[in-house]
Write a protein that holds these residues in place. Structure first.
Motif, short mmCIF file in Angstrom:
data_model
loop_
_atom_site.label_atom_id
_atom_site.label_comp_id
_atom_site.label_asym_id
_atom_site.label_seq_id
_atom_site.Cartn_x
_atom_site.Cartn_y
_atom_site.Cartn_z
N ALA A 54 0.83 -1.21 0.00
CA ALA A 54 0.00 0.00 0.00
C ALA A 54 0.87 1.26 0.00
N VAL A 55 1.94 1.25 0.77
CA VAL A 55 2.84 2.41 0.81
C VAL A 55 3.43 2.66 -0.56
N LYS B 38 -8.12 13.85 -9.68
CA LYS B 38 -9.25 13.38 -8.89
C LYS B 38 -9.22 11.87 -8.74
N ARG B 39 -8.94 11.16 -9.83
CA ARG B 39 -8.85 9.69 -9.77
C ARG B 39 -7.73 9.26 -8.83
N ASP B 40 -6.59 9.93 -8.94
CA ASP B 40 -5.46 9.59 -8.08
C ASP B 40 -5.81 9.83 -6.61
N ALA C 131 -8.84 5.64 -0.86
CA ALA C 131 -9.20 4.23 -0.69
C ALA C 131 -8.05 3.46 -0.02
N ILE C 132 -6.84 3.73 -0.45
CA ILE C 132 -5.67 3.07 0.16
C ILE C 132 -5.57 3.43 1.64
N ILE D 185 -5.62 15.52 2.47
CA ILE D 185 -6.20 15.29 1.14
C ILE D 185 -7.34 16.27 0.87
N PRO D 186 -8.27 16.49 1.82
CA PRO D 186 -9.30 17.51 1.57
C PRO D 186 -8.70 18.91 1.33
N ALA D 187 -7.64 19.26 2.05
CA ALA D 187 -6.99 20.56 1.84
C ALA D 187 -6.39 20.64 0.44
N TYR D 188 -5.77 19.55 0.00
CA TYR D 188 -5.19 19.53 -1.36
C TYR D 188 -6.29 19.69 -2.39
#
Length: 110
Positions: free
Chosen positions: A19-20, A40-42, A48-49, A100-103
Motif C-alpha cells: 500500500a505504501v 481526482k482519480r489519483d 481508498a488506500i 487530502i481535503p486541503a489539497y
C-alpha cells in the motif's frame, strides 16, 4: 491460535508495504499530471488506500495488544508495537481527514 495471529500480522505488514508503494507512486503522479480528472482519480485511489490501511493498522494494533511477541522489527523499517501503530493510525487520519481535503480544495478538485 497465537501462530494464526502471528501469520495475520505478517500478512498485514506485507500488504501495508504494498500500500505504501502504491500510495507513493500515486503521490508522484499527482504532482506530475496536469489533468484535473486524473488528479481526482489519483486522490480517490489514495483515499481508498488510506481507508484500507487504517482498517489493517487497527487490526494489527488489536493483535499487537493481545500478543506481546508482535513488537518485532520488519526489515529494520517499521516497529509494529502498540505505540507505533497508534501513531501510524493518527497520521493516517490526519492525511485522510485533513491533508487530502486541503489539497482538493487548494487545487479546485472538490
Amino acid at each position: 491460535y497465537h501462530e494464526v495471529l502471528l501469520a495475520e500480522q505478517i500478512e498485514h505488514m506485507m500488504r501495508s508495504n504494498d500500500a505504501v508503494l502504491e500510495f507513493e507512486n500515486l503521490r508522484f503522479h499527482l504532482q506530475t499530471t496536469t489533468s484535473s480528472s486524473q488528479k481526482k482519480r489519483d486522490l480517490d485511489r489514495m483515499e481508498a488506500i488510506l481507508k484500507q490501511e487504517t482498517e489493517r493498522t487497527d487490526a494489527a494494533l488489536k493483535t499487537a495488544e493481545r500478543d506481546s511477541r508482535l513488537g518485532y522489527e520488519w526489515e529494520e523499517d517499521y516497529m509494529y508495537w502498540p505505540q507505533t501503530l497508534k501513531q501510524k493510525l493518527n497520521l493516517l487520519h490526519v492525511t485522510l481527514d485533513k491533508q487530502i481535503p486541503a489539497y482538493r480544495s487548494q487545487h479546485g478538485l472538490d
